[in-house]
Design an enzyme around this catalytic site. Structure first.
Site, PDB file in Angstrom:
ATOM      1  N   ASP A   8       0.867  -1.165   0.000  1.00 52.24           N
ATOM      2  CA  ASP A   8       0.000   0.000   0.000  1.00 52.24           C
ATOM      3  C   ASP A   8       0.917   1.231   0.000  1.00 52.24           C
ATOM      4  OD1 ASP A   8      -2.249   1.756   0.533  1.00 52.24           O
ATOM      5  OD2 ASP A   8      -1.547   1.811   2.612  1.00 52.24           O
ATOM      6  N   ASP A  10      -0.266   5.101   0.704  1.00 50.76           N
ATOM      7  CA  ASP A  10      -0.606   6.108   1.716  1.00 50.76           C
ATOM      8  C   ASP A  10      -0.641   5.491   3.121  1.00 50.76           C
ATOM      9  OD1 ASP A  10      -1.020   8.451   0.076  1.00 50.76           O
ATOM     10  OD2 ASP A  10      -2.726   7.366  -0.769  1.00 50.76           O
TER      11      ASP A  10
HETATM   12  C1  XBP Z   1      -5.563   5.910   0.873  1.00 49.85           C
HETATM   13  C2  XBP Z   1      -6.682   6.716   0.394  1.00 49.85           C
HETATM   14  C3  XBP Z   1      -6.454   7.780  -0.590  1.00 49.85           C
HETATM   15  C4  XBP Z   1      -5.757   9.013  -0.136  1.00 49.85           C
HETATM   16  C5  XBP Z   1      -6.009  10.131  -1.140  1.00 49.85           C
HETATM   17  O1  XBP Z   1      -6.022   4.578   1.069  1.00 49.85           O
HETATM   18  O2  XBP Z   1      -7.797   6.484   0.751  1.00 49.85           O
HETATM   19  O3  XBP Z   1      -7.716   8.189  -0.978  1.00 49.85           O
HETATM   20  O4  XBP Z   1      -6.254   9.390   1.106  1.00 49.85           O
HETATM   21  O5  XBP Z   1      -5.669   9.838  -2.438  1.00 49.85           O
HETATM   22  P1  XBP Z   1      -5.030   3.336   0.977  1.00 49.85           P
HETATM   23  P2  XBP Z   1      -6.649  10.278  -3.660  1.00 49.85           P
HETATM   24  O6  XBP Z   1      -3.773   3.740   1.665  1.00 49.85           O
HETATM   25  O7  XBP Z   1      -5.738   2.246   1.702  1.00 49.85           O
HETATM   26  O8  XBP Z   1      -4.813   3.007  -0.482  1.00 49.85           O
HETATM   27  O9  XBP Z   1      -7.240  11.596  -3.302  1.00 49.85           O
HETATM   28  O10 XBP Z   1      -5.751  10.360  -4.865  1.00 49.85           O
HETATM   29  O11 XBP Z   1      -7.706   9.214  -3.815  1.00 49.85           O
HETATM   30 MG    MG Z   2      -2.988   3.100   3.465  1.00 49.67          MG
END
Ligand code: XBP
Ligand code: MG
Length: 232
Positions: A8, A10
């Site tokens: 993953d 973020d």
């Molecule tokens: C991360 C997210 C993303 C970010 C924003 O989830 O939910 O939406 O917060 O990115 P994970 P975008 O780590 O579970 O993948 O605004 O580009 O969607």
């Molecule tokens: Mg995440």
């Protein structure tokens, strides 16, 4: 045996959610909208994965008048938010979480394949990897399964299935790395053993089913990871 690691982005590779939150708030201001998401509010909003989905959910629950302009407004604000996010990353650097750089290096040296399975956009993955590693994402990750490439975002397993399909590997030969309960659900749904390193916005969530929960990857070695997948 272990053949690939799927990460993953973020919250897992880097603590990016705070930058995402600030980028949303900057985009609201740029659009003259008197909205602001506090950290507490954002923690709750993260239950909805995907920035565009999160924003639409906010409009529907909090700003019904604006929600009429729904998806158009969301697309416009989200494009602004992405630009602001890139500017924040460039200004403040993409600090990786402890242990991430070392583990990626060790994995590559050991011949493991590397992939990404994320809810965010390919552009955001590229921005972070270029800033953190000085190289394009594809130089580091053989497969980048991202955001809108799937119809259903995490906690749906689709993005992990996409990554596995592109790797051409069964789930049993791979390990997933996540920071959130939604991410863990997605990985488990695809049949992946999962390592969870809870972060600023995800500590205290329910990580039942994880193969390993650690404060970070700092003290996690390859040997320990290999033991988490079936030997045969
Ligand atoms: C991360 C997210 C993303 C970010 C924003 O989830 O939910 O939406 O917060 O990115 P994970 P975008 O780590 O579970 O993948 O605004 O580009 O969607
Ligand atoms: Mg995440």
């Amino acid at each position: 045996p272990l053949e690939a690691l799927i990460f993953d982005v973020d919250g897992t590779l880097a603590e990016t959610e705070e930058l995402h939150r600030r980028a949303f708030n900057a985009a609201f201001r740029a659009w003259g909208l008197p909205w602001s998401w506090s950290r507490e509010r954002y923690r709750a909003l993260l239950a909805v994965t995907g920035g565009k989905e999160r924003l639409l959910h906010f409009l529907e629950t909090d700003r019904p008048a604006a929600a009429e302009r729904g998806r158009t407004l969301v697309a416009e604000i989200h494009a602004e938010k992405t630009a602001r996010y890139h500017a924040l990353l460039a200004a403040e650097g993409g600090a990786l979480r402890p242990g991430v750089r070392r583990l990626l290096g060790e994995a590559r040296a050991a011949g493991l394949r590397l992939a990404v399975a994320t809810t965010t956009t390919p552009a955001n993955v590229e921005a972070l990897i270029r800033i953190a590693f000085g190289r394009p994402a594809t130089a580091l990750f053989e497969v980048v399964a991202a955001g809108d490439a799937v119809a259903r975002k995490k906690p749906d397993p689709e993005v992990y299935r996409l990554a596995l399909g592109r790797l051409g590997l069964p789930a049993g030969a791979c390990l997933a790395f996540e920071d959130s309960a939604n991410g863990l659900k997605a990985a488990l749904g695809a049949g992946l053993a999962t390592v969870v390193t809870p972060g600023l916005y995800t500590d205290g969530q329910d990580f039942v089913g994880a193969s390993l929960v650690a404060p970070s990857l700092e003290a996690v070695g390859l040997g320990e990871l290999e033991a988490l997948v079936p030997a045969q």
